[in-house]
Design a protein around this motif. Structure first.
Motif: not given
Ligand SMILES: Nc1ncnc2c1ncn2[C@@H]1O[C@H](COP(=O)(O)OP(=O)(O)OP(=O)(O)O)[C@@H](O)[C@H]1O
Ligand SMILES: [Mg+2]
Lengths: 272, 271
Positions: A96-100, A138-140, A142
């Motif tokens: 997954l993209f951590p900034w999304r 809405g969770y990232y 991490h």
């Protein structure tokens, strides 16, 4: 429900994926050694094998991310020579993209397709509900558990609705309960969509519960050691005597027995 | 549906709960550091005579007076003019060289070699050479700022591009991304943190080199010159006033403006 009986050569549907004498080496190391394989359209194929035998590598080749050293891979009669959204892969690492956020990650493929905001919102909401992440848009990454990340990664690929779904241990990091739920979910998606699915797994029960055929690979260099057709009607009973017998066979071929000495290995979620 | 609203709250609560705590945790160390500096200064001012170390109070009064003087504002403005041109050019060049080095291995080796040779030279050491080449004035100072801010940016961006997660690129390609989309949806978001780091380090370097270059660069306007000149006429209050201005401005620019920009761009990291 139509139940197809697949032969060792790939079943009764038209040929969807044809692999001919595929060889994949990295420098001196041959990871895949002359694998030939046919997968019928709408077939569910599971691949099991020891760690490091080239299962992930095989999926990467099928997805067009790696050029084979020798041999051919064709999907729908056309040579695979690059990634294609019709054949998508869920990576072993969730990637997954951590900034999304979860929502934005699942939306990625739809953004790339340039769908409208409204379309994206609808489709992503649907998919999040499907994989049980509707509480966490809405969770990232991490902030998620390992299993939630894998479910998000699965939803991200389902979003673009590929007709070949390549899954690399998608339920590896899940607890037993969630894993069973998602197996049922995957089976439902598979039966409703007519997708062709190739699932790499370490869980023999999972393979037998889901697949039309189970391919057993040998240690590196990876070869196909045995193909086990599973003809039992779906929905299958996880505890059926037939599946238990097949499990014994598969574990035997892999050189493992469900009973080792006096120690009884738990039946559920036996992993190799 | 009731459950949905409940969860929306649950998603936001961790942020709003700790918002003031976060702000406090960020500002508090600054306040302590500021007080420590003022206290140390005040003690030194009590020990030494005021023509050697003037008290903080007298410097604040002088600062008030200077800020009302047009000549002082012009001198500060000129420093900013040099800084903004030099820093902007350096950041742009550094970004370009960093991107190119990240993408092409040959260029990367070239940049690495260049950096390891040139980084050991303090930017200020170039001043005599540049003055002879370009004459007295803004140019040699701006050139020194460019050198000071260029390398941090180039190196940070180069490393950033190199560290782009191959798996993320593969994911986007599998979902059908073309090259433009790869840049927009993978490379840019992955490299932006490095650009911010490069800008922050580069800014600190540029600011220090600016003051140093103005002190030795033979100009007669600018903050560095102001301090140097005050020193020459033994105007210690003037020297300290200049130093206070430098400290305040860089604290505001680096600690506030750039830090806020970073938090905005890297919002996800601070959740
Ligand atoms: N890009 C690469 N370069 C060099 N070697 C590689 C590369 N990718 C995979 N390999 C090697 O290929 C072999 C097979 O790797 P692969 O990931 O396909 O195994 P796997 O069957 O998926 O194992 P696991 O079940 O542990 O996931 C390993 O020995 C690995 O080191
Ligand atoms: Mg693997």
């Amino acid at each position: 429900m139509e139940i197809r009986v697949k032969s060792q050569l790939g079943g009764d549907g038209p040929e969807k994926i044809v692999v001919e004498k595929l060889v994949q080496s990295f420098d001196a190391l041959t990871v895949i050694d002359r694998i030939s394989l046919k997968v019928a359209e709408g077939e569910f194929l599971a691949i099991v094998g020891p760690s490091g035998c080239g299962k992930s590598t095989l999926l990467r080749v099928l997805a067009g991310l790696v050029k084979p050293t020798a041999g051919r891979v064709r999907i729908d009669g056309k040579d695979v020579n690059g990634p294609n959204r019709r054949h998508s892969l869920v990576f072993q690492e969730h990637a997954l993209f951590p900034w999304r956020t979860v929502f934005q990650n699942v939306a990625l493929g739809l953004e790339i397709e340039r769908q409208s905001h409204e379309q994206i919102r609808q489709r992503v909401t649907e998919l999040l509900a499907l994989v049980g992440l509707d509480q966490f848009p809405g969770y990232y990454p991490h902030q998620l558990s390992g299993g939630m990340r894998q479910r998000a990664a699965l939803a991200r690929v389902l979003a673009v609705d590929p007709d070949v779904l390549l899954l690399d241990e998608p339920f590896g990091a899940l607890d037993a309960m969630t894993r069973l739920t998602l197996q049922d979910e995957l089976l439902r998606i598979f039966l409703n969509s007519g997708k062709t699915v190739i699932l790499v797994t370490h869980d023999v029960e999972e393979a037998l519960f889901l697949a039309d055929r189970v391919i057993i690979m040998s240690t590196v260099p990876g070869r196909i050691r045995e193909v086990i057709p599973v003809t039992e009607k779906r929905p299958r009973d996880r505890g059926s005597a037939n599946l238990a017998g097949l499990k014994r066979t598969v574990l035997g071929i892999l050189g493992l027995e469900p009973v080792i000495g006096n120690v009884r290995v738990p039946e559920t979620n036996f992993s190799i | 549906m009731a459950e949905r609203t409940g969860t929306a709250e649950a998603v936001e609560r961790p942020e709003s709960l700790s918002a003031w705590q976060l702000r406090f945790a960020r500002v508090f160390p600054y306040a302590i550091a500021f007080l420590a500096i003022v206290a140390g200064w005040q003690v030194a001012a009590l020990i030494f005579p005021s023509y050697l170390i003037p008290s903080p109070g007298s410097v604040v009064r002088r600062l008030g007076g200077e800020l009302a003087r047009e000549a002082f504002l012009i001198t500060v403005g000129r420093s900013f003019f040099r800084l903004s041109i030099g820093f902007t050019l350096a950041s742009f060049l550094g970004l370009m060289v960093g991107l190119a080095s990240g993408v092409w291995p040959f260029f990367r080796r070239f940049t690495r070699a260049l950096v390891s040779i040139l980084q050991s030279v303090p930017p200020i050491a170039w001043v005599p050479l540049f003055i002879i080449l370009l004459g007295f004035g803004d140019y040699p100072i701006i050139l020194v700022i460019i050198i000071a801010a260029f390398f941090p940016m180039a190196v940070a961006v180069m490393n950033g591009v190199e560290q782009v997660e191959k798996l993320h690129v593969d994911v986007a390609r599998l979902l059908g991304a073309d090259n433009k989309q790869l840049i927009a949806k993978v490379y840019a978001p992955e490299v932006i943190p490095s650009i911010v780091t490069g800008a922050q380090v580069g800014f600190g370097n540029a600011w220090r080199s600016l003051i140093a270059a103005e002190m030795v660069g033979g100009v007669n306007i600018g903050l560095g010159w102001f301090i140097n000149f005050a020193g020459e006429i033994a105007d210690m209050t003037g020297v300290l006033t200049g130093i206070v201005v430098i400290g305040l401005f860089s604290a505001v620019l680096d600690g506030y403006v750039l830090e806020r920009l970073k938090r905005r761009l890297l919002k996800w990291k601070y959740v």
